[in-house]
Write an enzyme that holds these catalytic residues in place. Structure first.
Site, PDB file in Angstrom:
ATOM      1  N   SER A 189       0.624   0.186   0.923  1.00 12.94           N
ATOM      2  CA  SER A 189       2.086   0.062   0.953  1.00 12.94           C
ATOM      3  C   SER A 189       2.514  -0.802   2.115  1.00 12.94           C
ATOM      4  CB  SER A 189       2.675   1.464   1.111  1.00 12.94           C
ATOM      5  OG  SER A 189       4.020   1.408   1.498  1.00 12.94           O
ATOM      6  N   PHE A 199       5.427  -3.756  -1.952  1.00 13.19           N
ATOM      7  CA  PHE A 199       6.730  -3.649  -1.307  1.00 13.19           C
ATOM      8  C   PHE A 199       7.539  -2.589  -2.083  1.00 13.19           C
ATOM      9  CE2 PHE A 199       6.721  -6.318   2.445  1.00 13.19           C
ATOM     10  CZ  PHE A 199       5.389  -6.675   2.395  1.00 13.19           C
ATOM     11  N   PHE A 226      -4.588   4.808  -7.953  1.00  9.70           N
ATOM     12  CA  PHE A 226      -3.158   5.058  -7.700  1.00  9.70           C
ATOM     13  C   PHE A 226      -2.895   6.480  -7.206  1.00  9.70           C
ATOM     14  CE2 PHE A 226      -2.853   1.924 -11.276  1.00  9.70           C
ATOM     15  CZ  PHE A 226      -2.042   0.983 -10.674  1.00  9.70           C
ATOM     16  N   SER A 252       0.326  16.352 -10.960  1.00  7.95           N
ATOM     17  CA  SER A 252       1.187  16.943  -9.927  1.00  7.95           C
ATOM     18  C   SER A 252       2.529  16.215  -9.872  1.00  7.95           C
ATOM     19  CB  SER A 252       0.494  16.889  -8.563  1.00  7.95           C
ATOM     20  OG  SER A 252       0.202  15.560  -8.196  1.00  7.95           O
ATOM     21  N   TYR A 295       4.094   6.651 -12.261  1.00  8.35           N
ATOM     22  CA  TYR A 295       5.042   5.536 -12.484  1.00  8.35           C
ATOM     23  C   TYR A 295       4.339   4.168 -12.545  1.00  8.35           C
ATOM     24  CZ  TYR A 295       8.792   2.228 -11.147  1.00  8.35           C
ATOM     25  OH  TYR A 295       9.642   1.158 -11.065  1.00  8.35           O
ATOM     26  N   TYR A 351       2.740  10.070   5.656  1.00  9.48           N
ATOM     27  CA  TYR A 351       2.456   9.311   4.435  1.00  9.48           C
ATOM     28  C   TYR A 351       1.893   7.942   4.795  1.00  9.48           C
ATOM     29  CZ  TYR A 351       3.271   6.130   0.544  1.00  9.48           C
ATOM     30  OH  TYR A 351       3.103   5.156  -0.405  1.00  9.48           O
ATOM     31  N   LYS A 401      -2.014   6.150   4.363  1.00  8.26           N
ATOM     32  CA  LYS A 401      -2.349   4.845   3.766  1.00  8.26           C
ATOM     33  C   LYS A 401      -3.186   4.011   4.737  1.00  8.26           C
ATOM     34  CE  LYS A 401      -0.351   5.279  -0.207  1.00  8.26           C
ATOM     35  NZ  LYS A 401      -1.171   5.418  -1.410  1.00  8.26           N
TER      36      LYS A 401
HETATM   37  P1  NAD Z   1       3.462   8.580  -8.844  1.00  9.17           P
HETATM   38  O1  NAD Z   1       3.651   9.852  -8.098  1.00  9.17           O
HETATM   39  O2  NAD Z   1       4.354   8.308 -10.006  1.00  9.17           O
HETATM   40  O3  NAD Z   1       1.942   8.435  -9.341  1.00  9.17           O
HETATM   41  C1  NAD Z   1       0.866   9.021  -8.655  1.00  9.17           C
HETATM   42  C2  NAD Z   1       0.038   9.758  -9.683  1.00  9.17           C
HETATM   43  O4  NAD Z   1      -1.081  10.358  -9.038  1.00  9.17           O
HETATM   44  C3  NAD Z   1       0.809  10.888 -10.375  1.00  9.17           C
HETATM   45  O5  NAD Z   1       0.631  10.777 -11.774  1.00  9.17           O
HETATM   46  C4  NAD Z   1       0.161  12.173  -9.824  1.00  9.17           C
HETATM   47  O6  NAD Z   1       0.195  13.222 -10.771  1.00  9.17           O
HETATM   48  C5  NAD Z   1      -1.238  11.684  -9.517  1.00  9.17           C
HETATM   49  N1  NAD Z   1      -1.916  12.426  -8.436  1.00  9.17           N
HETATM   50  C6  NAD Z   1      -1.433  12.742  -7.212  1.00  9.17           C
HETATM   51  N2  NAD Z   1      -2.361  13.425  -6.504  1.00  9.17           N
HETATM   52  C7  NAD Z   1      -3.458  13.523  -7.301  1.00  9.17           C
HETATM   53  C8  NAD Z   1      -4.725  14.134  -7.131  1.00  9.17           C
HETATM   54  N3  NAD Z   1      -5.045  14.786  -6.024  1.00  9.17           N
HETATM   55  N4  NAD Z   1      -5.619  14.055  -8.151  1.00  9.17           N
HETATM   56  C9  NAD Z   1      -5.309  13.416  -9.313  1.00  9.17           C
HETATM   57  N5  NAD Z   1      -4.104  12.824  -9.517  1.00  9.17           N
HETATM   58  C10 NAD Z   1      -3.185  12.891  -8.522  1.00  9.17           C
HETATM   59  O7  NAD Z   1       3.565   7.387  -7.776  1.00  9.17           O
HETATM   60  P2  NAD Z   1       3.626   5.827  -8.012  1.00  9.17           P
HETATM   61  O8  NAD Z   1       4.961   5.367  -7.582  1.00  9.17           O
HETATM   62  O9  NAD Z   1       3.129   5.476  -9.353  1.00  9.17           O
HETATM   63  O10 NAD Z   1       2.598   5.362  -6.884  1.00  9.17           O
HETATM   64  C11 NAD Z   1       1.238   5.097  -7.161  1.00  9.17           C
HETATM   65  C12 NAD Z   1       0.529   4.780  -5.865  1.00  9.17           C
HETATM   66  O11 NAD Z   1       1.163   3.680  -5.240  1.00  9.17           O
HETATM   67  C13 NAD Z   1       0.550   5.912  -4.837  1.00  9.17           C
HETATM   68  O12 NAD Z   1      -0.685   5.944  -4.168  1.00  9.17           O
HETATM   69  C14 NAD Z   1       1.654   5.495  -3.892  1.00  9.17           C
HETATM   70  O13 NAD Z   1       1.483   6.019  -2.598  1.00  9.17           O
HETATM   71  C15 NAD Z   1       1.512   3.991  -3.907  1.00  9.17           C
HETATM   72  N6  NAD Z   1       2.743   3.299  -3.552  1.00  9.17           N
HETATM   73  C16 NAD Z   1       3.897   3.584  -4.238  1.00  9.17           C
HETATM   74  C17 NAD Z   1       5.075   2.951  -3.880  1.00  9.17           C
HETATM   75  C18 NAD Z   1       6.364   3.282  -4.588  1.00  9.17           C
HETATM   76  O14 NAD Z   1       7.422   3.010  -4.051  1.00  9.17           O
HETATM   77  N7  NAD Z   1       6.348   3.830  -5.793  1.00  9.17           N
HETATM   78  C19 NAD Z   1       5.078   2.025  -2.841  1.00  9.17           C
HETATM   79  C20 NAD Z   1       3.889   1.733  -2.179  1.00  9.17           C
HETATM   80  C21 NAD Z   1       2.714   2.375  -2.554  1.00  9.17           C
HETATM   81  C1  UD1 Z   2      10.589   3.959   1.226  1.00  8.85           C
HETATM   82  C2  UD1 Z   2       9.610   4.698   2.101  1.00  8.85           C
HETATM   83  C3  UD1 Z   2       8.391   3.843   2.334  1.00  8.85           C
HETATM   84  C4  UD1 Z   2       7.780   3.410   1.009  1.00  8.85           C
HETATM   85  C5  UD1 Z   2       8.856   2.660   0.222  1.00  8.85           C
HETATM   86  C6  UD1 Z   2       8.400   2.205  -1.121  1.00  8.85           C
HETATM   87  C7  UD1 Z   2      11.086   6.066   3.508  1.00  8.85           C
HETATM   88  C8  UD1 Z   2      11.609   6.305   4.892  1.00  8.85           C
HETATM   89  N1  UD1 Z   2      10.261   5.014   3.369  1.00  8.85           N
HETATM   90  O1  UD1 Z   2      10.960   2.808   1.921  1.00  8.85           O
HETATM   91  O2  UD1 Z   2       7.424   4.547   3.063  1.00  8.85           O
HETATM   92  O3  UD1 Z   2       6.676   2.574   1.216  1.00  8.85           O
HETATM   93  O4  UD1 Z   2       9.967   3.559   0.040  1.00  8.85           O
HETATM   94  O5  UD1 Z   2       8.297   3.303  -1.972  1.00  8.85           O
HETATM   95  O6  UD1 Z   2      11.367   6.828   2.599  1.00  8.85           O
HETATM   96  N2  UD1 Z   2      18.970   3.653   0.852  1.00  8.85           N
HETATM   97  C9  UD1 Z   2      20.294   4.039   0.852  1.00  8.85           C
HETATM   98  N3  UD1 Z   2      20.645   5.172   0.157  1.00  8.85           N
HETATM   99  C10 UD1 Z   2      19.722   5.926  -0.521  1.00  8.85           C
HETATM  100  C11 UD1 Z   2      18.370   5.520  -0.515  1.00  8.85           C
HETATM  101  C12 UD1 Z   2      18.019   4.387   0.195  1.00  8.85           C
HETATM  102  O7  UD1 Z   2      21.143   3.390   1.448  1.00  8.85           O
HETATM  103  O8  UD1 Z   2      20.102   6.956  -1.112  1.00  8.85           O
HETATM  104  C13 UD1 Z   2      18.589   2.412   1.549  1.00  8.85           C
HETATM  105  C14 UD1 Z   2      17.569   2.584   2.666  1.00  8.85           C
HETATM  106  O9  UD1 Z   2      18.199   2.865   3.874  1.00  8.85           O
HETATM  107  C15 UD1 Z   2      16.858   1.225   2.637  1.00  8.85           C
HETATM  108  C16 UD1 Z   2      16.930   0.803   1.167  1.00  8.85           C
HETATM  109  O10 UD1 Z   2      17.990   1.564   0.602  1.00  8.85           O
HETATM  110  O11 UD1 Z   2      17.576   0.294   3.397  1.00  8.85           O
HETATM  111  C17 UD1 Z   2      15.655   1.093   0.392  1.00  8.85           C
HETATM  112  O12 UD1 Z   2      15.316   2.465   0.555  1.00  8.85           O
HETATM  113  P1  UD1 Z   2      14.100   3.135  -0.249  1.00  8.85           P
HETATM  114  O13 UD1 Z   2      14.236   2.848  -1.694  1.00  8.85           O
HETATM  115  O14 UD1 Z   2      14.035   4.568   0.170  1.00  8.85           O
HETATM  116  O15 UD1 Z   2      12.824   2.345   0.268  1.00  8.85           O
HETATM  117  P2  UD1 Z   2      12.299   2.080   1.761  1.00  8.85           P
HETATM  118  O16 UD1 Z   2      13.194   2.658   2.776  1.00  8.85           O
HETATM  119  O17 UD1 Z   2      11.997   0.640   1.862  1.00  8.85           O
END
Ligand code: NAD
Ligand code: UD1
Length: 337
Positions: free
Chosen positions: A123, A176, A79, A33, A10, A147, A151
């Protein structure tokens, strides 16, 4: 050349577009994956060129050795990782293996090939349950699930690596809550199964795939009792990576930077904003609090502005409009409709 691990996912796919537009030469490395080849093909359509893509796993040293031999890589945007909090509680070893062991293996191969510049996807989860908001980068760190701990561990590993060898260049970006999609509506977030996160659940409810959104708790100490978060548009996040890459080779310390907007919105505010953007009703009901959730989380975004010259420019309306464009054009995500 820049290696983008997880570049088919993503945040990675959105960042790749801006990297190409900024003129960077890149290679994507992903084990698929949690990604779809369709996403990658659409990115290629958007930028109008073929982007090198290698299928492989960051835990596999041979895959990485071959990658670093075949391509002249001088920096890595890392990522790749697993990100589902609930799954990490059920399968901690899978998370420590994929995220921590994967990153260790990546760093070993980087070091062996003289590539010591890395931007890591951390994160806001590393702040645990913060005592106050907004959150600055020097807040105490903690984790409440595997998780989040993965991190934190990776952050520590990268800090230790720098101490051992200050020629490493490390930027830790603490995201965030990423939401939204590319303006084309061709790529976006495509969670597998029932979404855990708020925005994809709202979008799937608006498009009719889900009946009703559970609002997890309405008795928090917030403006309307529902949880408050700092939602950030994925294209703003992507821009933050390009800015970080621009300074990566000039920094003389491990830099830790929040990527957020500095503003928090409640769940009910998000529902309302999405209804306004989509013209669709989002049915919801109040449900119990979700275990592990906190009341309020939003960034102090000043440091990013100071050191990267970056701040988020897309507000909540654009986040909802772009999410809706992606969701309504692709009701089943990247799967065939
Ligand atoms: P995502 O799952 O869409 O992207 C992660 C990508 O990494 C995927 O394409 C997956 O196929 C690949 N991947 C996973 N394990 C792998 C491995 N062992 N070898 C090679 N490729 C692998 O997730 P995203 O939302 O794009 O997140 C990207 C990064 O940002 C992640 O590290 C995630 O933890 C971090 N992050 C995401 C969020 C969020 O809310 N989306 C928030 C904070 C941090
Ligand atoms: C989640 C992850 C956090 C990660 C962050 C960004 C959990 C417990 N935490 O946090 O580790 O860094 O995403 O990817 O999963 N909510 C609802 N209904 C729903 C889904 C969410 O009310 O179906 C509320 C939650 O209670 C929260 C807000 O929406 O107040 C945001 O939730 P979410 O999108 O899951 O993100 P985080 O909880 O911030």
């Amino acid at each position: 050349m820049i290696l983008v691990t997880g570049g088919a996912g993503y945040i990675g796919s959105h960042t790749v577009i801006l990297l190409i537009e900024a003129g960077y030469d890149i290679v994507i490395f992903d084990n698929f994956s949690n990604a779809s080849l369709t996403a990658h093909q659409r990115v290629e359509q958007i930028v109008g060129e073929t982007i090198p893509l290698v299928k492989g796993d960051i835990r596999n040293k041979e895959d990485l050795e071959k990658l670093f031999t075949d391509y002249d890589i001088n920096s890595v945007i890392h990522f790749a990782g697993l990100k589902a909090v609930g799954e990490s509680v059920e399968q901690p070893l899978k998370y420590y293996d994929n995220n921590v062991v994967g990153t260790l293996t990546l760093c070993e191969v980087m070091q062996a090939h003289g590539c010591k510049s890395i931007i890591f996807s951390s994160s806001a989860t590393v702040y645990g349950d913060p005592e106050t908001t907004p959150i600055t980068e020097d807040f105490p760190l903690s984790a409440t699930n595997p998780y989040g701990r993965s991190k934190l561990m990776i952050e520590e590993i990268l800090r230790d690596l720098y101490v051992s060898d200050p020629t490493w260049q490390v930027i830790l970006l603490r995201y965030f809550n990423p939401v939204g999609a590319h303006i084309s509506g061709d790529i976006g977030e495509d969670p597998s199964g029932i979404p855990n996160n708020l925005m994809p659940f709202i979008a799937q409810t608006a498009v009719g795939k889900r009946e009703s959104l559970s609002v997890f708790g309405d008795d928090y100490d917030t403006i309307d009792g529902t949880g408050v978060r700092d939602y950030i548009h994925v294209m703003d996040l992507a821009e933050g990576h390009v800015k970080a890459l621009n300074i990566l080779h000039t920094i003389g310390k491990v830099m830790t930077i929040n990527l957020g907007t500095g503003k928090g919105y409640s769940v009910l505010e998000m529902i309302k904003a999405f209804e306004d953007a989509s013209g669709k009703k989002v049915p919801y009901h109040i449900a119990p609090r979700r275990a592990g959730d906190i009341a309020t989380c939003y960034a102090d975004a000043q440091y990013a502005k100071n050191v990267l010259g970056w701040s988020a420019t897309r507000g909540i309306e654009v986040m909802c409009i772009d999410t809706w464009r992606w969701q309504s054009q692709n009701p089943n995500g990247y799967k065939e409709n």
